[in-house]
Design a protein around this motif. Structure first.
Motif, PDB file in Angstrom:
ATOM      1  N   GLN A  95       0.842  -1.195   0.000  1.00 13.28           N
ATOM      2  CA  GLN A  95       0.000   0.000   0.000  1.00 13.28           C
ATOM      3  C   GLN A  95       0.873   1.238   0.000  1.00 13.28           C
ATOM      4  O   GLN A  95       1.709   1.436   0.864  1.00 13.28           O
ATOM      5  N   VAL A  96       0.671   2.096  -0.990  1.00 16.30           N
ATOM      6  CA  VAL A  96       1.444   3.328  -1.091  1.00 16.30           C
ATOM      7  C   VAL A  96       0.884   4.355  -0.110  1.00 16.30           C
ATOM      8  O   VAL A  96      -0.330   4.528   0.003  1.00 16.30           O
ATOM      9  N   GLN A  97       1.766   5.015   0.575  1.00 19.30           N
ATOM     10  CA  GLN A  97       1.347   6.078   1.493  1.00 19.30           C
ATOM     11  C   GLN A  97       1.951   7.402   1.059  1.00 19.30           C
ATOM     12  O   GLN A  97       3.118   7.458   0.633  1.00 19.30           O
ATOM     13  N   LEU A  98       1.149   8.451   1.157  1.00 17.11           N
ATOM     14  CA  LEU A  98       1.591   9.812   0.860  1.00 17.11           C
ATOM     15  C   LEU A  98       1.395  10.638   2.126  1.00 17.11           C
ATOM     16  O   LEU A  98       0.299  10.623   2.714  1.00 17.11           O
ATOM     17  N   GLN A 126      -0.778   5.629 -10.031  1.00 14.81           N
ATOM     18  CA  GLN A 126       0.086   4.511 -10.408  1.00 14.81           C
ATOM     19  C   GLN A 126      -0.792   3.490 -11.121  1.00 14.81           C
ATOM     20  O   GLN A 126      -1.597   2.813 -10.501  1.00 14.81           O
ATOM     21  N   GLY A 127      -0.648   3.418 -12.439  1.00 15.76           N
ATOM     22  CA  GLY A 127      -1.561   2.592 -13.207  1.00 15.76           C
ATOM     23  C   GLY A 127      -2.955   3.194 -13.131  1.00 15.76           C
ATOM     24  O   GLY A 127      -3.137   4.379 -13.384  1.00 15.76           O
ATOM     25  N   TYR A 129      -3.594   7.287  -5.388  1.00 16.95           N
ATOM     26  CA  TYR A 129      -3.341   7.338  -3.952  1.00 16.95           C
ATOM     27  C   TYR A 129      -3.457   8.777  -3.459  1.00 16.95           C
ATOM     28  O   TYR A 129      -3.106   9.717  -4.189  1.00 16.95           O
ATOM     29  N   TRP A 130      -3.924   8.922  -2.228  1.00 19.47           N
ATOM     30  CA  TRP A 130      -4.126  10.248  -1.642  1.00 19.47           C
ATOM     31  C   TRP A 130      -3.433  10.341  -0.291  1.00 19.47           C
ATOM     32  O   TRP A 130      -3.371   9.368   0.470  1.00 19.47           O
ATOM     33  N   GLY A 131      -2.980  11.547  -0.003  1.00 19.25           N
ATOM     34  CA  GLY A 131      -2.489  11.823   1.332  1.00 19.25           C
ATOM     35  C   GLY A 131      -3.645  12.185   2.247  1.00 19.25           C
ATOM     36  O   GLY A 131      -4.807  12.242   1.826  1.00 19.25           O
TER      37      GLY A 131
END
Length: 115
Positions: free
Chosen positions: A1-4, A99-100, A104-106
């Motif tokens: 999971q990407v985190q911003l 991404q694709g 993703y959101w902060g």
């Protein structure tokens, strides 16, 4: 999971400056496009500035000439330099990365500009 994770928001007087930072848990090379959005009180979220993987930038008309989006690939960080701030810039500012087909959101950072 990407985190911003955003930082740099706060309270500033009319005409002042702030720099927002958004650090990603993944390489921002992976983002097809990254951007900053904002949501003023009682209004819809709107795009403020964006930057593509190739480095092309785009801005909302309301911030052109005052805001600058940039990035530091080595630090996986996207910046939003905001100058000549106005009360109407008051909002929660969010960074995003696509991404694709996934965006993703902060969590957002509050910017308040006094008149």
């Amino acid at each position: 999971q990407v985190q911003l994770v955003e930082s740099g928001g706060g309270f500033v007087e009319f005409g002042g400056s702030l720099r927002l930072s958004c650090t990603a848990s993944t390489s921002i090379f992976n983002f097809k496009v990254a951007g900053w959005y904002r949501q003023p009180p009682g209004k819809e979220r709107e795009l403020v500035a964006s930057i593509t993987a190739g480095g092309s930038t785009d801005y909302a008309n309301s911030v052109k000439g005052r805001f600058t989006i940039s990035r530091n690939m080595g630090r996986n960080t996207i910046y939003l330099q905001m100058n000549s701030l106005k009360p109407e810039d008051t909002a929660v500012y969010y960074c995003s990365g696509a991404q694709g087909v996934v965006v993703y959101w902060g969590q957002g950072t509050q910017v308040t500009v006094s008149s």
